[in-house]
Motif scaffolding. Structure first.
Motif, PDB file in Angstrom:
ATOM      1  N   ASN A   8     162.337  61.141  13.163  1.00  0.00           N
ATOM      2  CA  ASN A   8     163.605  61.320  13.850  1.00  0.00           C
ATOM      3  C   ASN A   8     164.714  60.511  13.181  1.00  0.00           C
ATOM      4  OD1 ASN A   8     164.280  62.566  16.740  1.00  0.00           O
ATOM      5  ND2 ASN A   8     165.683  60.876  16.314  1.00  0.00           N
TER       6      ASN A   8
ATOM      7  N   ALA B 173     172.124  67.964  23.461  1.00  0.00           N
ATOM      8  CA  ALA B 173     172.230  66.576  23.916  1.00  0.00           C
ATOM      9  C   ALA B 173     173.529  65.909  23.499  1.00  0.00           C
ATOM     10  CB  ALA B 173     171.046  65.768  23.388  1.00  0.00           C
ATOM     11  N   THR B 174     174.019  66.202  22.287  1.00  0.00           N
ATOM     12  CA  THR B 174     175.163  65.456  21.749  1.00  0.00           C
ATOM     13  C   THR B 174     176.397  65.505  22.642  1.00  0.00           C
ATOM     14  OG1 THR B 174     174.415  65.641  19.466  1.00  0.00           O
ATOM     15  CG2 THR B 174     176.766  65.278  19.812  1.00  0.00           C
TER      16      THR B 174
ATOM     17  N   ASP C  28     173.632  56.703  17.585  1.00  0.00           N
ATOM     18  CA  ASP C  28     173.654  56.442  19.018  1.00  0.00           C
ATOM     19  C   ASP C  28     174.946  57.030  19.565  1.00  0.00           C
ATOM     20  OD1 ASP C  28     173.834  55.392  21.624  1.00  0.00           O
ATOM     21  OD2 ASP C  28     172.568  53.691  21.078  1.00  0.00           O
TER      22      ASP C  28
ATOM     23  N   ARG D  98     169.050  59.811  13.702  1.00  0.00           N
ATOM     24  CA  ARG D  98     170.153  60.055  14.629  1.00  0.00           C
ATOM     25  C   ARG D  98     171.159  58.929  14.561  1.00  0.00           C
ATOM     26  NH1 ARG D  98     169.177  57.197  19.813  1.00  0.00           N
ATOM     27  NH2 ARG D  98     167.210  56.038  19.606  1.00  0.00           N
TER      28      ARG D  98
ATOM     29  N   THR E  60     169.385  69.077  15.611  1.00  0.00           N
ATOM     30  CA  THR E  60     169.999  68.918  16.946  1.00  0.00           C
ATOM     31  C   THR E  60     169.587  69.962  17.972  1.00  0.00           C
ATOM     32  OG1 THR E  60     172.054  70.214  16.624  1.00  0.00           O
ATOM     33  CG2 THR E  60     172.036  67.953  15.761  1.00  0.00           C
TER      34      THR E  60
ATOM     35  N   ASP F 253     161.698  56.530  14.548  1.00  0.00           N
ATOM     36  CA  ASP F 253     163.031  56.905  15.010  1.00  0.00           C
ATOM     37  C   ASP F 253     164.042  56.015  14.295  1.00  0.00           C
ATOM     38  OD1 ASP F 253     165.221  57.831  16.477  1.00  0.00           O
ATOM     39  OD2 ASP F 253     164.874  56.401  18.110  1.00  0.00           O
TER      40      ASP F 253
ATOM     41  N   GLU G 276     168.117  63.489  19.230  1.00  0.00           N
ATOM     42  CA  GLU G 276     167.400  62.571  20.109  1.00  0.00           C
ATOM     43  C   GLU G 276     165.904  62.559  19.799  1.00  0.00           C
ATOM     44  OE1 GLU G 276     169.161  60.428  22.235  1.00  0.00           O
ATOM     45  OE2 GLU G 276     170.523  61.313  20.786  1.00  0.00           O
TER      46      GLU G 276
ATOM     47  N   LEU H 227     175.744  63.554  25.954  1.00  0.00           N
ATOM     48  CA  LEU H 227     175.715  62.100  25.795  1.00  0.00           C
ATOM     49  C   LEU H 227     177.120  61.537  25.621  1.00  0.00           C
ATOM     50  CD1 LEU H 227     172.632  61.762  23.421  1.00  0.00           C
ATOM     51  CD2 LEU H 227     172.779  60.922  25.778  1.00  0.00           C
TER      52      LEU H 227
END
Length: 363
Positions: free
Chosen positions: A154, A192-193, A158, A156, A124, A317, A147, A196
């Motif tokens: 990758n 980012a977490t 959403d 992750r 992360t 991803d 991300e 978002l």
């Protein structure tokens, strides 16, 4: 004194180079010579040094894991998933904790993982273009949790979809004044977490026709104590929220503690939903968004091991699913009080069936 490879070579009557090739299973050694080496090694109770074997093969037998916070539940669970896969494949794990901006910058200046690991897993961390290039220069498989970060593997969830699901759950229960306990959205590294999840909260409110009120956002820094303080801040508003979305279960635990100490009931007075499905969330009867935390770590480990095994598959991803888990901390919004204003502590309520509602247990 333990036997050395020289002792084995003398006992077998062969050169140390031949003994080394035989012990490592390399070609260009006759079957008779290999048998003599094996017999001599057994007689001398000689075992191959793992370090020497790794050096000769160009491999270290270790995978590096770089993470921003070593003391948080989420990262501990991800590392547990990574470690379980690595141990099953006789690989070691080297942990690099980049706890603040200074350590983060120093890591990428010095790149201490160079020639120390066969692969790298990054959890992360926001990566600049220069940092991405620095990791690529290591020429080892790299997998990232979070991300998409080309050209690496990758894994992750959403976060936007998951956070919106949490807010919609509260909206569908009739709540119109919904608070947010957010994570480290103001960290200079811009993780980012939390961003978002915060943006999804705002978007979900807009989609439901609910006016955004910045006063309903409070910082919780992904901690229990900080979550408790954030809930206390929200409850001091002239019109407090009737429901709160906490971006992590640990912040939600803190929020529940504050409600209990202020003698407010959950969910009758204030509903609370978390994020993660922490291992104790069911004990707290916490409604939450479940994500496969350990599984994300295990998948990251499998991806780098697959690459080390010679797979030519292009990095991809992978998005793992999340789900809403409804428990006892969310309920229908009250209809007998002014919007956003909980009743006085201890007041009995009509639960919609004509019966007077009892106080709900709050952890």
């Amino acid at each position: 004194m333990a036997a050395t490879i020289i002792d084995v070579a003398r006992r077998a009557g062969l050169s140390t180079a031949t003994v080394s090739r035989a012990l490592r299973g390399l070609p260009n050694v006759s079957e008779s010579a290999r048998a003599r080496v094996q017999q001599a090694a057994e007689e001398l109770s000689y075992t191959v040094s793992p370090i020497a074997s790794q050096l000769s093969s160009g491999r270290t037998g270790a995978v590096g894991v770089v993470l921003p916070f070593v003391n948080r539940w989420f990262f501990g669970q991800v590392v547990s998933g990574i470690d379980s896969v690595l141990r099953a494949n006789d690989m070691d794990l080297l942990l690099y904790n980049l706890g603040d901006t200074r350590v983060h910058e120093r890591f990428f200046e010095r790149m201490p993982v160079r020639r120390r690991v066969d692969a790298l897993i990054v959890l992360t961390l926001p990566l600049s273009e220069d940092e991405t290039r620095a990791l690529s220069s290591l020429a080892v498989p790299v997998a990232v949790l979070g991300e998409p970060t080309p050209p690496f593997w990758n894994v992750r969830i959403d976060n936007s979809v998951a956070a919106a699901t949490a807010v919609r759950h509260l909206v569908n229960l009739g709540h119109r004044r919904i608070g947010l306990i957010t994570g480290a959205a103001h960290d200079p590294r811009r993780f980012a977490t939390p961003i978002l999840r915060r943006d999804a909260y705002r978007t979900a409110l807009e989609a439901a026709g609910i006016r955004y009120d910045p006063r309903l956002e409070a910082m919780g820094h992904f901690g229990i104590e900080e979550g408790a303080a954030a809930m206390a801040q929200l409850l001091t508003l002239p019109e407090p929220p009737t429901a709160v979305f906490a971006e992590s279960d640990e912040m939600a635990f803190g929020a529940l503690r504050t409600l209990r100490r202020m003698r407010l009931r959950c969910p009758e007075d204030v509903s609370v939903i978390g994020f993660d499905d922490h291992e104790t969330a069911h004990l707290m009867d916490l409604t939450t968004i479940a994500q496969p935390v350990v599984e994300q770590g295990a998948l990251l480990a499998r991806l780098v091991l697959k690459a080390l095994a010679g797979s030519h598959e292009e990095p991809s991803d992978t998005v793992l699913p999340t789900r809403l888990v409804v428990r006892g901390t969310t309920g229908v919004a009250r209809r007998d009080a002014a919007p956003g204003v909980p009743p006085s502590p201890g007041a009995a309520t009509d639960n919609g069936t004509g019966a007077r509602g009892a106080r709900s247990p709050v952890p």
